[in-house]
Design a protein around this motif. Structure first.
Motif, short mmCIF file in Angstrom:
data_model
loop_
_atom_site.label_atom_id
_atom_site.label_comp_id
_atom_site.label_asym_id
_atom_site.label_seq_id
_atom_site.Cartn_x
_atom_site.Cartn_y
_atom_site.Cartn_z
N TYR A 367 3.73 12.28 -13.24
CA TYR A 367 3.73 12.03 -11.81
C TYR A 367 2.65 11.00 -11.45
CZ TYR A 367 2.66 13.24 -6.91
OH TYR A 367 2.39 13.21 -5.58
N TYR A 368 1.44 11.18 -12.05
CA TYR A 368 0.36 10.23 -11.76
C TYR A 368 0.69 8.84 -12.28
CZ TYR A 368 -2.54 14.04 -10.15
OH TYR A 368 -3.03 15.09 -9.45
N VAL A 369 1.30 8.78 -13.50
CA VAL A 369 1.68 7.49 -14.06
C VAL A 369 2.66 6.80 -13.11
CG1 VAL A 369 2.91 6.35 -15.96
CG2 VAL A 369 1.23 8.16 -16.46
N ALA A 370 3.68 7.57 -12.70
CA ALA A 370 4.70 7.00 -11.80
C ALA A 370 4.06 6.53 -10.51
CB ALA A 370 5.77 8.05 -11.51
N LEU A 371 3.09 7.33 -10.00
CA LEU A 371 2.43 7.00 -8.75
C LEU A 371 1.64 5.70 -8.90
CD1 LEU A 371 2.39 8.66 -6.11
CD2 LEU A 371 0.03 9.29 -6.69
N THR A 372 0.96 5.54 -10.06
CA THR A 372 0.17 4.33 -10.29
C THR A 372 1.08 3.12 -10.35
OG1 THR A 372 -1.19 5.78 -11.65
CG2 THR A 372 -1.70 3.44 -11.73
N VAL A 373 2.18 3.27 -11.13
CA VAL A 373 3.13 2.15 -11.25
C VAL A 373 3.66 1.75 -9.88
CG1 VAL A 373 5.40 1.48 -12.15
CG2 VAL A 373 3.78 2.71 -13.61
N ALA A 374 4.06 2.79 -9.10
CA ALA A 374 4.61 2.51 -7.76
C ALA A 374 3.56 1.83 -6.91
CB ALA A 374 5.07 3.82 -7.11
N GLY A 375 2.29 2.30 -7.03
CA GLY A 375 1.20 1.72 -6.24
C GLY A 375 1.01 0.25 -6.58
N LEU A 376 1.02 -0.06 -7.90
CA LEU A 376 0.83 -1.44 -8.34
C LEU A 376 1.96 -2.32 -7.83
CD1 LEU A 376 -0.45 -0.85 -12.00
CD2 LEU A 376 -1.75 -1.71 -10.02
N LEU A 377 3.17 -1.78 -7.93
CA LEU A 377 4.35 -2.50 -7.47
C LEU A 377 4.21 -2.83 -5.98
CD1 LEU A 377 6.86 -3.21 -9.14
CD2 LEU A 377 8.06 -1.38 -7.89
N PHE A 378 3.80 -1.82 -5.24
CA PHE A 378 3.63 -1.98 -3.80
C PHE A 378 2.59 -3.07 -3.50
CE2 PHE A 378 1.42 -0.71 0.15
CZ PHE A 378 2.51 -0.79 1.03
N LEU A 379 1.47 -3.02 -4.26
CA LEU A 379 0.38 -3.96 -4.06
C LEU A 379 0.85 -5.38 -4.34
CD1 LEU A 379 -2.51 -3.31 -3.25
CD2 LEU A 379 -3.18 -3.69 -5.64
N SER A 380 1.63 -5.52 -5.45
CA SER A 380 2.08 -6.88 -5.80
C SER A 380 3.05 -7.40 -4.75
CB SER A 380 2.69 -6.90 -7.20
OG SER A 380 3.98 -6.37 -7.16
N LEU A 381 3.92 -6.49 -4.22
CA LEU A 381 4.84 -6.90 -3.16
C LEU A 381 4.08 -7.33 -1.92
CD1 LEU A 381 7.72 -4.26 -3.42
CD2 LEU A 381 7.87 -6.72 -3.85
N LEU A 382 3.02 -6.57 -1.62
CA LEU A 382 2.21 -6.86 -0.45
C LEU A 382 1.56 -8.23 -0.58
CD1 LEU A 382 1.31 -5.31 2.15
CD2 LEU A 382 -0.82 -4.83 0.95
N LEU A 383 0.99 -8.47 -1.78
CA LEU A 383 0.33 -9.76 -2.01
C LEU A 383 1.32 -10.90 -1.88
CD1 LEU A 383 -2.00 -8.79 -4.99
CD2 LEU A 383 -2.67 -9.36 -2.63
N LYS A 384 2.53 -10.61 -2.49
CA LYS A 384 3.59 -11.63 -2.46
C LYS A 384 3.95 -11.94 -1.01
CE LYS A 384 6.82 -13.99 -4.62
NZ LYS A 384 6.37 -15.15 -5.40
#
Ligand code: HEC
Ligand code: HEC
Ligand code: HEC
Ligand code: HEC
Ligand code: HEC
Ligand code: HEC
Ligand code: HEC
Ligand code: HEC
Ligand code: HEC
Length: 397
Positions: A367-384
């Motif tokens: 769950y934590y791994v998935a949460l981290t991946v999702a968080g990173l994805l979100f961050l990269s989308l935000l930056l984009k």
């Protein structure tokens, strides 16, 4: 005489309640069969429509005396031919049992304090015991027996205790009875209805063993069985008592002053050694069992679903009951098998909980791994998106 019962016809019309009542009650009683009629008990001439029916010459009895009642009821109920003609399933041994009992012997001598057939069953309103209105119905019989036996004034001429009802009501048996347990013993379960004798020292175990078969069998394999008989001790009752049987958990096996074994064996070397060994085995097994139950409870409180936990608890309870019963053998070796079952159930319960905990830990890591991946994805989308936004504002497409 069939079909003609002028006794009932005339008495039903009389105004005196004392004379009319019997005819009224009779109609709904177990004795309403015309072959019994009023003459079954009173004799006389049922075909005479006048008071000539009260024919002394035909043995008319107006008021059967205390000493006569059992002969009247029993005369008929012990007549297997007659009884079977009317009701093939009705047992016919009541008179024989009653006559030999203390109740019967006292009543035959005219003692008004002792019960006759009619004291327990009624006179004109005799009902089958299965009827809830019968005083001998299972729901009522303790009030009937206890009514006399707890009446200190009535029982004062005899050297007999008057605490049976009050003790029984508070016992495991009385409480189970009150809760509607159909197997809980009431007065006649242990004493019989018509023999009403206290089981003597050598037959108590059989009276209890009718329901507690396993304990009886195990007790009979113990040195107590012979030892108690030699000393006239009342088997099960010597340890459990008769009317105020307490929960088994209140009886301590052991060598402390409050332990039951100490009451008889304080100075006996071998029995005290056995008591100590058994007490140690019981304590160990029960501590492990309690710990396993606590583990299961903690898991439940933490919101964990433990599949198979109720099965494991059942197995634990079954093994504990078995262990308790085996104590009656007084043989520490015999405790080994049920203790092994307890330990298996304990291990099983603990494994179930640890399996669920491991699964949850793995799930949580995922769950934590998935949460981290999702968080990173979100961050990269935000930056984009910020980047796109900046470019748009600068006019570049
Ligand atoms: C014609 C009406 C009549 C008939 C028939 C009759 N009785 Fe009575 N019975 C009475 C009356 C009235 C009394 C009360 C006065 C007396 O004792 O004579 C009575 C009294 C009794 C008593 C109580 C006696 C007492 O001293 O308290 C019994 C028991 C009794 N009857 C039973 C029977 C039986 C059994 C039959 C049938 C064999 C029968 N009767 C037939 C009218 C009748
Ligand atoms: C199963 C037995 C039985 C039968 C059947 C029976 N009786 Fe009785 N009867 C008795 C007994 C026992 C007494 C009690 C005597 C006593 O307590 O003094 C009695 C008493 C009586 C009394 C006196 C009541 C009183 O309070 O003094 C009357 C009247 C009477 N019976 C009438 C009848 C009539 C009428 C019938 C039929 C409808 C009948 N009996 C059927 C057993 C019976
Ligand atoms: C004349 C014979 C006779 C006499 C006397 C008699 N009974 Fe009965 N009784 C019977 C018969 C027969 C039955 C079965 C009736 C039926 O099942 O229809 C019966 C039924 C009963 C039942 C119900 C049993 C059941 O399980 O259904 C009880 C209780 C009983 N009698 C008690 C008494 C008492 C108490 C007396 C005396 C006060 C008495 N009887 C006197 C013949 C008699
Ligand atoms: C101390 C009370 C008491 C006395 C006295 C007594 N009985 Fe009973 N009787 C009972 C009880 C309780 C039952 C029902 C339960 C049982 O059979 O254990 C019963 C059941 C019966 C039954 C029905 C048996 C059945 O299996 O359906 C008959 C019939 C009967 N009694 C007749 C008599 C006769 C006849 C007498 C006198 C000789 C008598 N009783 C005396 C308490 C009593
Ligand atoms: C009418 C009152 C009465 C009723 C109802 C009654 N008893 Fe008794 N019982 C007595 C008397 C009186 C004695 C004699 C006491 C004595 O002599 O020590 C007695 C004695 C006994 C004894 C001792 C017998 C012995 O041999 O030492 C037992 C057990 C007993 N009754 C059980 C019962 C049971 C069970 C019932 C109900 C099914 C019952 N009684 C209903 C009055 C009654
Ligand atoms: C679990 C079985 C059991 C039950 C239920 C039971 N008894 Fe007893 N009772 C006994 C035994 C056993 C004795 C004999 C005690 C002994 O030998 O030490 C006894 C003794 C008696 C005695 C003789 C006097 C005495 O106290 O020792 C009477 C009376 C009696 N019981 C009445 C009753 C009554 C009334 C009830 C119902 C409220 C009842 N019993 C319920 C087992 C039982
Ligand atoms: C008619 C059946 C019956 C008879 C007879 C009987 N018992 Fe019981 N007994 C039961 C029942 C049912 C229970 C369970 C009550 C409950 O569910 O709490 C019980 C419970 C017990 C317990 C408590 C068990 C526990 O788990 O703590 C003891 C001890 C006991 N009985 C001893 C006796 C003794 C001693 C006798 C003879 C004097 C006796 N019983 C006669 C049916 C009976
Ligand atoms: C030496 C005393 C003693 C004797 C004799 C005795 N017991 Fe027990 N019984 C105990 C003890 C102690 C326990 C409880 C053991 C424990 O849980 O630590 C017990 C527990 C019980 C239980 C509850 C356990 C279970 O299996 O649910 C019943 C029922 C029981 N006994 C019935 C009987 C019967 C029936 C007899 C006669 C055949 C009898 N006992 C004889 C001491 C005794
Ligand atoms: C009511 C008294 C009583 C109680 C309670 C009692 N015992 Fe006993 N025990 C006896 C008697 C009596 C004997 C037989 C002694 C004899 O015949 O010499 C005996 C014998 C023994 C024996 C056999 C001794 C041998 O030499 O082989 C052992 C073991 C024993 N008891 C253990 C226990 C334990 C354990 C307890 C507690 C659960 C206990 N007893 C409770 C009365 C009692």
């Amino acid at each position: 005489m069939e079909g003609i019962n002028t006794c009932a016809t005339c008495h039903a019309t009389l105004t005196d309640a004392k004379l009319r009542g019997p005819a009224k009650d009779y109609v709904t009683s177990a004795h309403r069969d015309e072959r019994i009629g009023c003459v079954g008990c009173h004799k006389g001439d049922p075909r005479d429509p006048t008071v000539g029916a009260h024919a002394r010459a035909l043995g008319f009895i107006a008021h059967p005396a205390q000493s006569e009642v059992a002969g009247i009821c029993g005369g008929c109920h012990a007549d297997a031919d007659f009884i079977r003609h009317v009701n093939a399933r009705l047992p016919v041994g009541q008179y024989a049992l009653y006559s030999l009992s203390l109740h019967g012997r006292l009543a035959a001598g005219g003692d008004e304090r002792a019960p006759t057939c009619a004291t327990c069953h009624g006179k004109h309103d005799v009902l089958p015991p299965a009827s809830p209105k019968s005083p001998v119905n299972r729901a009522n019989v303790h009030k009937l027996c206890g009514g006399c036996h707890s009446d200190a004034k009535r029982m004062s001429p005899y050297q007999i205790r008057t605490d049976q009802l009050s003790k029984w009501e508070k016992s495991v048996h009385g409480l189970a009875f009150k809760k509607g347990n159909p197997n809980a013993p009431t007065c006649n379960s242990c004493h019989g209805a018509h023999s009403a004798t206290p089981p003597d020292a050598s037959s108590v175990a059989r009276a209890c063993g009718r329901c507690h078969e396993e304990e009886l069998a195990l007790f009979e394999q113990s040195p107590h069985s012979k030892g108690f008989r030699r000393r006239g001790l009342a088997e099960c009752v010597a340890c459990h008592s008769n009317h105020d049987v307490a929960p088994a958990s209140s009886l301590h096996v052991g060598v402390t002053p409050d332990a039951m074994c100490t009451k008889c064996h304080a100075n006996d070397e071998k029995p005290m050694k056995v008591a100590d060994t058994i007490a140690g085995l019981l304590r160990g097994a029960r501590d492990r069992s309690a710990a396993a139950r606590a583990t299961l409870a903690r898991a439940r409180d933490a919101g964990l679903v433990v599949p198979g936990s109720s099965f494991a608890l059942d197995q634990l309870s079954t093994a504990e009951l078995k262990l308790r019963a085996v104590v009656h053998t007084l043989d520490p070796m015999r405790l080994e098998a049920p203790i092994a079952s307890i330990d298996r159930a304990v291990a099983e319960a603990e494994k179930l909980v640890s399996d669920v905990e491991t699964t949850r830990k793995t799930e949580r890591r995922g769950y934590y791994v998935a949460l981290t991946v999702a968080g990173l994805l979100f961050l990269s989308l935000l930056l984009k998106s910020l980047e796109l936004d900046r470019r748009r504002r600068q006019g570049t497409p």
